[in-house]
Design a protein around this motif. Structure first.
Motif, PDB file in Angstrom:
ATOM      1  N   PHE A 256       0.802  -1.222   0.000  1.00  0.00           N
ATOM      2  CA  PHE A 256       0.000   0.000   0.000  1.00  0.00           C
ATOM      3  C   PHE A 256       0.839   1.277   0.000  1.00  0.00           C
ATOM      4  CE2 PHE A 256      -2.182  -3.388   2.379  1.00  0.00           C
ATOM      5  CZ  PHE A 256      -3.303  -3.546   1.587  1.00  0.00           C
ATOM      6  N   GLY A 257       2.150   1.170   0.150  1.00  0.00           N
ATOM      7  CA  GLY A 257       2.987   2.362   0.136  1.00  0.00           C
ATOM      8  C   GLY A 257       2.806   3.254   1.345  1.00  0.00           C
ATOM      9  N   VAL A 258       2.450   2.693   2.508  1.00  0.00           N
ATOM     10  CA  VAL A 258       2.246   3.480   3.721  1.00  0.00           C
ATOM     11  C   VAL A 258       3.104   2.911   4.844  1.00  0.00           C
ATOM     12  CG1 VAL A 258      -0.100   4.129   3.061  1.00  0.00           C
ATOM     13  CG2 VAL A 258       0.266   2.076   4.424  1.00  0.00           C
ATOM     14  N   GLU A 259       3.251   3.708   5.899  1.00  0.00           N
ATOM     15  CA  GLU A 259       3.996   3.293   7.082  1.00  0.00           C
ATOM     16  C   GLU A 259       3.021   2.754   8.124  1.00  0.00           C
ATOM     17  OE1 GLU A 259       7.302   3.285   8.018  1.00  0.00           O
ATOM     18  OE2 GLU A 259       7.817   3.660   5.924  1.00  0.00           O
ATOM     19  N   PRO A 260       3.484   1.966   9.096  1.00  0.00           N
ATOM     20  CA  PRO A 260       2.603   1.515  10.184  1.00  0.00           C
ATOM     21  C   PRO A 260       2.032   2.691  10.954  1.00  0.00           C
ATOM     22  CG  PRO A 260       4.635   0.241  10.152  1.00  0.00           C
ATOM     23  CD  PRO A 260       4.827   1.371   9.186  1.00  0.00           C
ATOM     24  N   SER A 261       0.969   2.441  11.703  1.00  0.00           N
ATOM     25  CA  SER A 261       0.309   3.489  12.470  1.00  0.00           C
ATOM     26  C   SER A 261       1.269   4.069  13.505  1.00  0.00           C
ATOM     27  CB  SER A 261      -0.933   2.941  13.157  1.00  0.00           C
ATOM     28  OG  SER A 261      -0.579   1.959  14.122  1.00  0.00           O
ATOM     29  N   GLU A 262       0.965   5.278  13.950  1.00  0.00           N
ATOM     30  CA  GLU A 262       1.803   5.938  14.936  1.00  0.00           C
ATOM     31  C   GLU A 262       1.844   5.145  16.241  1.00  0.00           C
ATOM     32  OE1 GLU A 262       4.414   8.374  16.675  1.00  0.00           O
ATOM     33  OE2 GLU A 262       3.803   8.406  14.569  1.00  0.00           O
ATOM     34  N   ARG A 263       0.739   4.493  16.580  1.00  0.00           N
ATOM     35  CA  ARG A 263       0.704   3.695  17.807  1.00  0.00           C
ATOM     36  C   ARG A 263       1.684   2.532  17.716  1.00  0.00           C
ATOM     37  NH1 ARG A 263      -3.081  -0.485  19.616  1.00  0.00           N
ATOM     38  NH2 ARG A 263      -3.161  -0.516  21.900  1.00  0.00           N
ATOM     39  N   LEU A 264       1.723   1.876  16.563  1.00  0.00           N
ATOM     40  CA  LEU A 264       2.657   0.764  16.391  1.00  0.00           C
ATOM     41  C   LEU A 264       4.099   1.271  16.362  1.00  0.00           C
ATOM     42  CD1 LEU A 264       2.101  -2.279  16.102  1.00  0.00           C
ATOM     43  CD2 LEU A 264       2.475  -2.032  13.655  1.00  0.00           C
ATOM     44  N   GLN A 265       4.344   2.412  15.742  1.00  0.00           N
ATOM     45  CA  GLN A 265       5.695   2.966  15.716  1.00  0.00           C
ATOM     46  C   GLN A 265       6.151   3.388  17.108  1.00  0.00           C
ATOM     47  OE1 GLN A 265       6.722   5.658  12.466  1.00  0.00           O
ATOM     48  NE2 GLN A 265       4.800   5.169  11.441  1.00  0.00           N
ATOM     49  N   GLU A 266       5.223   3.914  17.906  1.00  0.00           N
ATOM     50  CA  GLU A 266       5.589   4.312  19.262  1.00  0.00           C
ATOM     51  C   GLU A 266       5.964   3.099  20.104  1.00  0.00           C
ATOM     52  OE1 GLU A 266       6.540   6.476  22.478  1.00  0.00           O
ATOM     53  OE2 GLU A 266       6.124   7.228  20.463  1.00  0.00           O
ATOM     54  N   LEU A 267       5.232   1.991  19.933  1.00  0.00           N
ATOM     55  CA  LEU A 267       5.598   0.766  20.631  1.00  0.00           C
ATOM     56  C   LEU A 267       6.970   0.280  20.178  1.00  0.00           C
ATOM     57  CD1 LEU A 267       4.960  -1.631  22.484  1.00  0.00           C
ATOM     58  CD2 LEU A 267       3.776  -2.702  20.559  1.00  0.00           C
ATOM     59  N   HIS A 268       7.246   0.384  18.890  1.00  0.00           N
ATOM     60  CA  HIS A 268       8.557  -0.018  18.369  1.00  0.00           C
ATOM     61  C   HIS A 268       9.671   0.802  19.005  1.00  0.00           C
ATOM     62  CE1 HIS A 268      11.714   0.158  15.098  1.00  0.00           C
ATOM     63  NE2 HIS A 268      11.652  -1.103  15.372  1.00  0.00           N
ATOM     64  N   ARG A 269       9.464   2.110  19.117  1.00  0.00           N
ATOM     65  CA  ARG A 269      10.477   2.960  19.749  1.00  0.00           C
ATOM     66  C   ARG A 269      10.635   2.624  21.232  1.00  0.00           C
ATOM     67  NH1 ARG A 269       8.148   6.847  16.049  1.00  0.00           N
ATOM     68  NH2 ARG A 269       6.595   7.432  17.606  1.00  0.00           N
ATOM     69  N   GLY A 270       9.508   2.311  21.888  1.00  0.00           N
ATOM     70  CA  GLY A 270       9.600   1.938  23.298  1.00  0.00           C
ATOM     71  C   GLY A 270      10.381   0.656  23.508  1.00  0.00           C
ATOM     72  N   ILE A 271      10.204  -0.314  22.618  1.00  0.00           N
ATOM     73  CA  ILE A 271      10.960  -1.571  22.732  1.00  0.00           C
ATOM     74  C   ILE A 271      12.441  -1.327  22.477  1.00  0.00           C
ATOM     75  CG2 ILE A 271      11.280  -3.833  21.660  1.00  0.00           C
ATOM     76  CD1 ILE A 271       8.295  -3.958  21.217  1.00  0.00           C
ATOM     77  N   LEU A 272      12.763  -0.448  21.533  1.00  0.00           N
ATOM     78  CA  LEU A 272      14.163  -0.163  21.244  1.00  0.00           C
ATOM     79  C   LEU A 272      14.873   0.454  22.449  1.00  0.00           C
ATOM     80  CD1 LEU A 272      13.975   1.224  17.592  1.00  0.00           C
ATOM     81  CD2 LEU A 272      14.960  -0.942  18.326  1.00  0.00           C
ATOM     82  N   ARG A 273      14.176   1.308  23.162  1.00  0.00           N
ATOM     83  CA  ARG A 273      14.823   1.957  24.318  1.00  0.00           C
ATOM     84  C   ARG A 273      14.517   1.244  25.636  1.00  0.00           C
ATOM     85  NH1 ARG A 273      10.824   5.909  22.763  1.00  0.00           N
ATOM     86  NH2 ARG A 273       9.080   5.949  24.241  1.00  0.00           N
ATOM     87  N   ALA A 274      13.901   0.029  25.550  1.00  0.00           N
ATOM     88  CA  ALA A 274      13.603  -0.774  26.741  1.00  0.00           C
ATOM     89  C   ALA A 274      12.812   0.035  27.757  1.00  0.00           C
ATOM     90  CB  ALA A 274      14.889  -1.312  27.360  1.00  0.00           C
ATOM     91  N   ASP A 275      11.719   0.629  27.315  1.00  0.00           N
ATOM     92  CA  ASP A 275      10.876   1.463  28.166  1.00  0.00           C
ATOM     93  C   ASP A 275      10.315   0.614  29.313  1.00  0.00           C
ATOM     94  OD1 ASP A 275       9.155   3.231  29.324  1.00  0.00           O
ATOM     95  OD2 ASP A 275       8.118   3.796  27.471  1.00  0.00           O
ATOM     96  N   PRO A 276      10.571   0.979  30.575  1.00  0.00           N
ATOM     97  CA  PRO A 276      10.043   0.176  31.700  1.00  0.00           C
ATOM     98  C   PRO A 276       8.524   0.139  31.739  1.00  0.00           C
ATOM     99  CG  PRO A 276      11.775   1.690  32.426  1.00  0.00           C
ATOM    100  CD  PRO A 276      11.420   2.095  31.025  1.00  0.00           C
ATOM    101  N   ALA A 277       7.861   1.135  31.153  1.00  0.00           N
ATOM    102  CA  ALA A 277       6.397   1.155  31.186  1.00  0.00           C
ATOM    103  C   ALA A 277       5.778   0.025  30.387  1.00  0.00           C
ATOM    104  CB  ALA A 277       5.888   2.497  30.658  1.00  0.00           C
ATOM    105  N   LEU A 278       6.559  -0.613  29.502  1.00  0.00           N
ATOM    106  CA  LEU A 278       6.011  -1.697  28.701  1.00  0.00           C
ATOM    107  C   LEU A 278       5.877  -2.995  29.490  1.00  0.00           C
ATOM    108  CD1 LEU A 278       7.917  -1.190  25.319  1.00  0.00           C
ATOM    109  CD2 LEU A 278       5.653  -0.376  25.967  1.00  0.00           C
ATOM    110  N   VAL A 279       6.508  -3.080  30.653  1.00  0.00           N
ATOM    111  CA  VAL A 279       6.373  -4.258  31.520  1.00  0.00           C
ATOM    112  C   VAL A 279       5.634  -3.804  32.771  1.00  0.00           C
ATOM    113  CG1 VAL A 279       7.571  -6.088  32.753  1.00  0.00           C
ATOM    114  CG2 VAL A 279       8.516  -5.199  30.623  1.00  0.00           C
ATOM    115  N   PRO A 280       4.307  -4.023  32.838  1.00  0.00           N
ATOM    116  CA  PRO A 280       3.525  -3.489  33.963  1.00  0.00           C
ATOM    117  C   PRO A 280       3.782  -4.273  35.231  1.00  0.00           C
ATOM    118  CG  PRO A 280       2.147  -4.885  32.597  1.00  0.00           C
ATOM    119  CD  PRO A 280       3.495  -4.816  31.913  1.00  0.00           C
ATOM    120  N   PRO A 281       3.381  -3.723  36.376  1.00  0.00           N
ATOM    121  CA  PRO A 281       3.494  -4.485  37.628  1.00  0.00           C
ATOM    122  C   PRO A 281       2.549  -5.671  37.611  1.00  0.00           C
ATOM    123  CG  PRO A 281       2.227  -2.477  37.963  1.00  0.00           C
ATOM    124  CD  PRO A 281       2.799  -2.392  36.574  1.00  0.00           C
ATOM    125  N   ARG A 282       2.745  -6.557  38.545  1.00  0.00           N
ATOM    126  CA  ARG A 282       1.910  -7.751  38.621  1.00  0.00           C
ATOM    127  C   ARG A 282       0.465  -7.341  38.842  1.00  0.00           C
ATOM    128  NH1 ARG A 282       4.657 -11.789  42.799  1.00  0.00           N
ATOM    129  NH2 ARG A 282       2.917 -13.056  42.077  1.00  0.00           N
TER     130      ARG A 282
END
Length: 545
Positions: free
Chosen positions: A240-266
């Motif tokens: 389709f010639g488009v990029e992933p949604s901003e939400r998916l890109q933000e998650l990708h950036r969070g995984i790259l920088r090992a964002d602690p918020a991506l692993v919630p408390p129990r």
């Protein structure tokens, strides 16, 4: 199972798969295909009247019968005999009735699987709103367990296609809701394999990819989570010639920088004992009896230690494919010139040689024809006998020789010589071998990083016994190697090494893009070359020591 109401048992119907009807535990014979299509049309509009004209349009589409109303009436009578076997022929039907607005099929509560599916989904939403995610997940599993295959399987037409798309969309939304609840409950380890199947089934639904990336990351599988994003970006760009949604890109950036918020408390609620009710025949298979999630969440990816900046004096030159033996233009010139210079006497030999090399039957016939012209030339010259004046046969013989000469030159001009022998075959084998070796090396990097470091994968500047197919490790390769790659150069290489020293390297090539160290187009162009070998888990050396 579908609930049984009080009083006489009513038939129950199934649309979430092949269209079927049941009386208790007995499947009803719905008759021929057109009669089954009439029933499906009435089930799509269950408990509502359907005009006869709409039934004809849905079942026969662009080719309706001349007496459509009578044909529909015949099929309705057949359905009445199946659905109400005890009814007298002259008694009006109680399930399938004729009203002023058309035929109406009365379906009892919980007697249609498509409606029961929606009821389960609504109850799941209510349970989640009430703060009971475990109950909501189990209700969604019961809803998804009603599916036995593609909805309305085997039926085609505008009405059936629209209903199938609507039901499929509802199922996909329920799967996304169920997966999000399972992730919330901490079942990411059991959820990851199921998400891989769902993403393959619904490749364009970014919500499933989002949940899959987050589940893999919480399992400690960061490279696989980044690979999910890379696959999604490649698919969307190519199709389709488009990029992933901003939400998916933000998650990708969070995984790259090992964002602690991506692993919630129990979660605050204790995990309930898993005792899922057995669904009939699940499509797809509903999750069954998950084991309890581990007490501790996987740790975030470790920070890589710095790599000493050691620039070697020389870099090993990558192996290249074997060179060509004879230029193609020289082969073509010879194929044209030889028939002309020999006045057509060798035309058949030139074309025949090419026919054998190319294994071409058509060229073989051309060579045979040229040989026949040469034989005719020799025979014609002999038929005239000795004499100073050429006779009739000699004229034909000379004409045959001219045809052989021009025909051989023309064939040589039209033939497209291809490189044969070791030039193209060895190049193809070499390229395939390099690709296989790169794939093997990447598997070692991903699953056995210690072995990858021991084999010095990605270090073409060092003598090695393991061939990694020409990979370059951005975490350990010296500046001169990185700078030699296409699109990088000395300035970008120095920035990469400075960042590597300050932050300790990267966990993936995509992280270079996230840190603005490498342009995205260059990173894509070097996807087959660059690799990030995880450094060992050692502390950073003291700079003062």
């Amino acid at each position: 199972m579908l609930a049984t109401p009080d009083g006489p048992e009513l038939p129950r119907f199934e649309l979430l798969g092949p269209v079927r009807a049941w009386q208790g535990e007995t499947e009803l014979d719905l008759g021929p295909a057109k009669q089954r299509a009439v029933l499906t049309t009435l089930l799509i509009h269950a408990n509502r009247p359907v005009p006869t004209e709409r039934i004809v349009d849905a079942v026969w589409q662009a080719d309706p019968p001349e007496n459509g109303a009578n044909v529909v009436q015949k099929y309705v009578a057949g359905l009445r005999r199946v659905l109400e076997p005890g009814r007298s022929p002259r008694t009006p039907g109680s399930l399938l009735t004729l009203t002023d607005a058309g035929y109406q099929l009365s379906v009892g509560p919980d007697r249609l699987d498509a409606e029961l599916f929606q009821q389960y989904v609504q109850r799941a939403r209510a349970a989640q709103t009430a703060g009971r995610p475990g109950d909501a997940s189990r209700l969604l599993e019961q809803a998804l367990g009603l599916w036995r295959g593609p909805a309305l399987a085997g039926l085609t037409g505008a009405l059936f296609d629209a209903a199938r798309d609507r039901l499929t969309e509802s199922r996909a939304a329920a799967l996304e809701h169920w997966a999000a609840l399972e992730l919330l409950l901490g079942h990411q380890i059991q959820l990851a394999p199921r998400l891989a199947e769902l993403v393959a089934e619904f490749p364009l639904r970014e919500e499933l990819r989002y949940i899959q990336m987050l589940a893999l990351y919480r399992c400690g599988r960061q490279p696989e989570a980044l690979a999910v994003f890379r696959d999604a970006r490649r698919l969307l760009a190519e199709e389709f010639g488009v990029e992933p949604s901003e939400r998916l890109q933000e998650l990708h950036r969070g995984i790259l920088r090992a964002d602690p918020a991506l692993v919630p408390p129990r979660p605050p609620w204790p995990p309930a004992p898993v005792a899922y009710p057995q669904a009939p025949v699940a499509y797809p298979q509903a999750p069954v009896a998950y084991p309890q999630a581990p007490a501790a969440y996987p740790q975030a990816p470790y920070p890589p230690p710095p790599v000493p900046l050691v620039v070697p004096l020389a870099v090993a030159t990558p192996t290249t494919g074997p060179p060509g033996l004879i230029p193609l233009w020289l082969k073509r010139t010879a194929a044209i010139a030889v028939p002309l210079l020999t006045f057509g006497l060798t035309s058949w030999a030139v074309v025949g040689f090419v026919a054998v090399r190319h294994r071409s039957r058509a060229l073989g016939f051309v060579a045979a024809g040229l040989l026949g012209l040469l034989i005719f030339f020799c025979v014609g010259m002999e038929l005239d006998g000795p004499g100073d004046e050429a006779g009739t046969w000699a004229g034909f013989a000379v004409l045959a020789l001219l045809l052989a000469m021009l025909g051989g030159a023309t064939a040589g001009a039209l033939i497209r010589p291809r490189p044969t022998g070791p030039t193209w075959e060895a190049s193809a084998v070499f390229a395939m071998g390099q690709r296989i070796r790169r794939d093997q090396a990447r598997q070692l990097v991903e699953h056995h990083p210690a072995i990858a470091r021991e084999l010095q994968i990605g270090r073409p500047d060092l003598p090695r016994t393991f061939d990694d197919g020409g990979l370059v490790d951005v975490n350990t390769a010296p500046e001169i190697v990185i700078a030699s790659l296409p699109g990088i150069g000395p300035d970008v290489a120095r920035r990469i090494l400075a960042d590597r020293y300050d932050r300790g390297g990267v966990t993936s090539v995509d992280e270079l893009v996230a840190r603005n160290l490498l342009p995205r187009p260059v990173a894509r162009a070097l996807e087959e070359t660059l690799v990030a070998v995880p450094p060992p888990l050692t502390s950073r050396p003291d700079s003062t020591g």
